[in-house]
Each structure stands twice: as structure tokens, then as C-alpha cells.
Write a protein that holds these residues in place. Sequence first.
Motif, PDB file in Angstrom:
ATOM      1  N   UNK A 104       9.044  -7.811   1.957  1.00 28.00           N
ATOM      2  CA  UNK A 104       8.736  -7.463   0.429  1.00 28.00           C
ATOM      3  C   UNK A 104       7.692  -7.970  -0.158  1.00 28.00           C
ATOM      4  N   UNK A 105       7.695  -9.426  -0.105  1.00 24.17           N
ATOM      5  CA  UNK A 105       6.919 -10.315  -0.638  1.00 24.17           C
ATOM      6  C   UNK A 105       5.615 -10.022  -0.306  1.00 24.17           C
ATOM      7  N   UNK A 118       2.485  -8.667  -2.555  1.00 27.83           N
ATOM      8  CA  UNK A 118       1.233  -9.423  -2.761  1.00 27.83           C
ATOM      9  C   UNK A 118       0.023  -8.662  -2.649  1.00 27.83           C
ATOM     10  N   UNK A 119       0.083  -7.846  -1.538  1.00 29.28           N
ATOM     11  CA  UNK A 119      -1.223  -7.117  -1.081  1.00 29.28           C
ATOM     12  C   UNK A 119      -1.360  -5.962  -2.164  1.00 29.28           C
ATOM     13  N   UNK A 120      -0.263  -5.191  -2.543  1.00 27.50           N
ATOM     14  CA  UNK A 120      -0.250  -4.055  -3.312  1.00 27.50           C
ATOM     15  C   UNK A 120      -0.804  -4.496  -4.950  1.00 27.50           C
ATOM     16  N   UNK A 121      -0.288  -5.630  -5.134  1.00 31.51           N
ATOM     17  CA  UNK A 121      -0.673  -6.333  -6.443  1.00 31.51           C
ATOM     18  C   UNK A 121      -2.042  -6.749  -6.408  1.00 31.51           C
ATOM     19  N   UNK A 154      -4.161  -8.822  -8.968  1.00 36.54           N
ATOM     20  CA  UNK A 154      -3.438 -10.182  -9.292  1.00 36.54           C
ATOM     21  C   UNK A 154      -4.128 -11.298  -8.795  1.00 36.54           C
ATOM     22  N   UNK A 155      -4.109 -12.514  -9.315  1.00 41.48           N
ATOM     23  CA  UNK A 155      -4.915 -13.589  -8.934  1.00 41.48           C
ATOM     24  C   UNK A 155      -3.819 -14.429  -8.112  1.00 41.48           C
ATOM     25  N   UNK A 156      -4.121 -15.009  -6.931  1.00 39.08           N
ATOM     26  CA  UNK A 156      -3.149 -15.846  -6.080  1.00 39.08           C
ATOM     27  C   UNK A 156      -3.402 -17.096  -6.028  1.00 39.08           C
TER      28      UNK A 156
END
Length: 373
Positions: A285-286, A290-293, A299-301
Motif C-alpha cells: 500500500x505504501x 507513494x507512486x500515485x501521489x 508530492x515531494x519525497x
Amino acid sequence: MLGDIMPSLAMVLVQVGFAGMNITSKLAMESGMKPLVLVAYRQIFSVIATAPFAFFMERKTRPRITMPILFQFFLCSITGATANQVFYFLGLEYSTPTIACALNNLLPAVTFVLAALCRLENVGIRTAAGQAKVIGTIACVGGSMLLSFYHGHIIDIKESSIHWQYAENMNDSSSNNRTNFLGPFLVMASCVAWSVWFIMQARLGKKFQAPYTTTTVMCFMSSIECTAIAFISEHTISAWSLRSSIRLIASLYAGIVCNALAICLMTWSIKKKGPLFVSVFSPLLLVIVAVVSWALLHEKLYVGTLVGSVLIVAGLYAVLWGTDKETKQLKTVDEMETKQGDQKDDLELQVGKNHDYPIKIPQKLDRSCAVLK
């Protein structure tokens, strides 16, 4: 062959479904929908979605609902539905979907700590399984603290070429909420509430073996609780309006896909492969979120998010490995005790036949046989 693949495929679909809930719920809240209202609608739609399963699949096998069982339903609704989801969606409002999903992997470690404090589980620090669970719990807590308090530099990743104008407008209007510590703290509180529910649900499941009815009654009680809490906070008609398409989609999606469909698939997978098999898919799920966000929400990582997430996932698998090893050891002990009991009965029967009267095996001999084995 197909039968072995289907549980894995079902759990992948469940994680994809939960990932969609995080994205749609975040967009709905950024459009102005309050988290408490979203949780109330989720419970209402989930009751509508799960009630047919409870009625048609368990009407002949459903145990009688007594007052003590009903009180346990009430306690489970407060912890597993109301507190868990209220804290989670409030935390999601003040953080990002990636951070919320990463902290959600604390669940096995928190459950282990609470079970140990309640003396429902033996730590067994001298065994490899016990050491793995303790080290995994420490890694999970350390990762969550790092993820919450430390951001670090932005990891230089090429920006997504996907431009969704609606999501970009929502991001611009709510970018000031994303570095608040309140969000991660509320998600961790959600994990604690969910862990308490796991412990209570385990006891309830032994007395009332009807999972669909349990889910329906729990969601029904929670819908009343969440609606009352949300109405106290948001008593204007506009706050409850579902005219916005993203609000309606997020409410229906969370209630139908993430309650009714996900529970059915998870129940079936647990029956086929066991609870540990279902837990192993949690980190997926994470990755999906993360990929979709990154692709849709831009979204910044950050370094802190990445390192903290890795520690949490590593700690999760350490706890799961220790739990699995301990379960196998207990199963082996139970099988040995059963085998010893069968051999003892056979020996008594044979001796009794030879002497025409029953002879009991002395306790010392019985214990010595157990030690030798």
C-alpha cells in the motif's frame, strides 16, 4: 495453480483499493470536506453495503445476539471504527497520503506491545522469535519518530509528466498543512485504537462467529457515533453536502470498496492462507500510494520520509517473522502433546486387554516419555 494465485491477487486488489481511498479522501478534504463528515458518510455507506452479506450469508448460521455480545459490539465500534477512522482521517488532513500509509505499518508492532502489556502474549526475549519482535518494534517506533520529526532534503526525482488540473489546484490551496506534526501523531493514535480493537475483536470472534454480521452491527453503531460527533462539529447543511463529485466519490469509495469489498476479500484470504499472509501485503500500500501521489498529486519525497518508511517496513517484517516462527513452534508443541496423548491411550488399551482390566500409566513414566520426545 490458479487457486494459489487468487489469494495473492485478491490482496493486491485490496491494497490498490486502500490506496485509492487515501488519494480520493485527501482530494475530498482538500476540496473543503471535513474529515468527521467523511468518516460519518463512510460508515453509513458501509452499513448499506455489508448488510446484504450479513443477511443472506449468515442468516442460518448466525449465533444469538445477547446483551454481553451487544456491549462488546459497542466497544469494538468505538475503537475499531470510530476512534480508528476519526484519528486516521484527521491525520490524513494534516499530512500526506504517503506519510499516513507509512505510519499505518506500525499496527503489528503496536498490537504486540499492547498484547504484551495485557499479558495476552509472551515476549520470550530469550528466543529468536521474541528478539525479532522486540527489535522490529524498536525499528518501527524509530522509523515513525524519524518520519514525523525529520524531513531533510528533498530527493531529486524527475517530476511526473501527468498534469491533473483538479489535483494541482487542490494542492496549491492546502500545501501549508503538510509539514504539521499533528498529522503523524493522529495517525499513530489511529494505530493504537486499531490495535485495541484487534485484541477485543479476537475475544469477540471466539464467542460470536459471524464476521459479516459483526461488521454490519459495528459499522451501524459507528455510523451513529460518527454522525453525532460530526454534527456537533459541523452542523451546517453545506458541510454535509455531497453535490461535489469528489466528495460523493470519496464517501462511496471508502464505504463500499474499503469496507464491504475489502473485508470480504480479506476474510476469504485469511480463511485460505491465514492472517500472516494478509499482513505481509501491507507495505505494498505504501509503494502504491507513494507512486500515485508522485504522479497525480506531485508530492515531494524527503530523505526523512524515505528512511523512516524503510525502517517501519523492515520492523514490520521482523515482527511478522517472529510471530510466524512463534506460531509454528506452538503448533509443533500442540501436535506433540496430541500425539503423546494418543500413544498413552493406545498403551493403556493394550495393557488393559492383556490383563483383562484397565491399567493407568504412572505419572512419572508419562512425564519421562514427554521429556525423551
